[in-house]
Scaffold this active site. Sequence first.
Site, PDB file in Angstrom:
ATOM      1  N   ASP A   1      39.484  58.210  64.188  1.00 35.68           N
ATOM      2  CA  ASP A   1      37.760  57.043  63.871  1.00 35.68           C
ATOM      3  C   ASP A   1      36.870  57.609  63.312  1.00 35.68           C
ATOM      4  O   ASP A   1      36.178  58.512  64.036  1.00 35.68           O
ATOM      5  CB  ASP A   1      38.235  56.418  65.629  1.00 35.68           C
ATOM      6  CG  ASP A   1      37.269  55.189  65.193  1.00 35.68           C
ATOM      7  OD1 ASP A   1      36.551  55.211  64.166  1.00 35.68           O
ATOM      8  OD2 ASP A   1      36.888  54.181  65.825  1.00 35.68           O
TER       9      ASP A   1
ATOM     10  N   HIS B   1      39.778  53.068  62.398  1.00 33.03           N
ATOM     11  CA  HIS B   1      38.891  52.621  63.296  1.00 33.03           C
ATOM     12  C   HIS B   1      39.338  50.984  62.839  1.00 33.03           C
ATOM     13  O   HIS B   1      39.677  50.221  64.017  1.00 33.03           O
ATOM     14  CB  HIS B   1      37.491  52.603  62.008  1.00 33.03           C
ATOM     15  CG  HIS B   1      36.700  51.971  63.243  1.00 33.03           C
ATOM     16  ND1 HIS B   1      36.419  51.998  64.349  1.00 33.03           N
ATOM     17  CD2 HIS B   1      35.557  50.679  62.744  1.00 33.03           C
ATOM     18  CE1 HIS B   1      35.274  51.496  65.249  1.00 33.03           C
ATOM     19  NE2 HIS B   1      34.875  50.292  64.124  1.00 33.03           N
TER      20      HIS B   1
ATOM     21  N   SER C   1      35.804  47.079  67.938  1.00 32.35           N
ATOM     22  CA  SER C   1      34.095  47.549  67.439  1.00 32.35           C
ATOM     23  C   SER C   1      32.930  47.022  67.780  1.00 32.35           C
ATOM     24  O   SER C   1      33.026  46.921  69.446  1.00 32.35           O
ATOM     25  CB  SER C   1      34.088  47.506  66.110  1.00 32.35           C
ATOM     26  OG  SER C   1      33.519  48.713  66.018  1.00 32.35           O
TER      27      SER C   1
END
Length: 248
Positions: free
Chosen positions: A193, A221, A94
């Site tokens: 996601d 995610h 991320s």
Amino acid sequence: MDPLSLHEPMSHATDSSVGVLVLHGFTGSTFSMRPVAEFFADRGYAVEMPLLPGHGTTWQDMDTYSYQDWVEAVDQAYWRLQQRKRKVVVFGLSMGGTLALMQAARRDVDAVIVVNPFVKDMKPTMRFAHLLARFTPALDAIGSDIKKPDTDEHGYQATPLLSVRQLHLLGKEARRSLRSIICPVLVFKSREDHVIPVSSVEHLRQCLPHTRVVHLDNSYHVATLDYDAPTIFARSLEFIEELDNSSR
């Protein structure tokens, strides 16, 4: 278990020719990336996994740091690894993926591996988050988007808006630097996601057309803690071994 022990950084030194710099995401901590760090450490690689400033404590603590502080923490960990290793691979989840890409643009990085990376703003309002913070300091948490039942990444229970503004600024700088990346890039992207839309990976591929993308069919995610984690580990190891063998 002491809550603070969930978020400890990791430094693992070996004589391997490749070191792995492991980076966690926004409002998360090293807990979400510890399986990655331990996987590579167990296979003889040197590993550095910093806890980014403002993370692993309280969400209010994040408000006292800027994105430059996160970049600097990554850089310090990079130099600790690079001083004793010939090749450095940066692995990020991320926002950790954003930082990994930026590090590759500004330093001598041999490869980048990112999982559901943040490159483009999830919402246009992110640029105005610091103004919205005058009315409410935080929004609902964005962490623990994991398909696997009863799995928690132990991130913050709120999302500080001042830090959302810093995330926006980080993404803006990262986009400007993408075309400076010359090393191989491997991307893992979950088909479902709920945090980062596919537009981030699409933008990344436009800037770096030779990027390899592996789609994850059974994770959300935080895929490093989800069903597809073994796939991430195995494919990443192949990617790094390929890099390592090319230097011999």
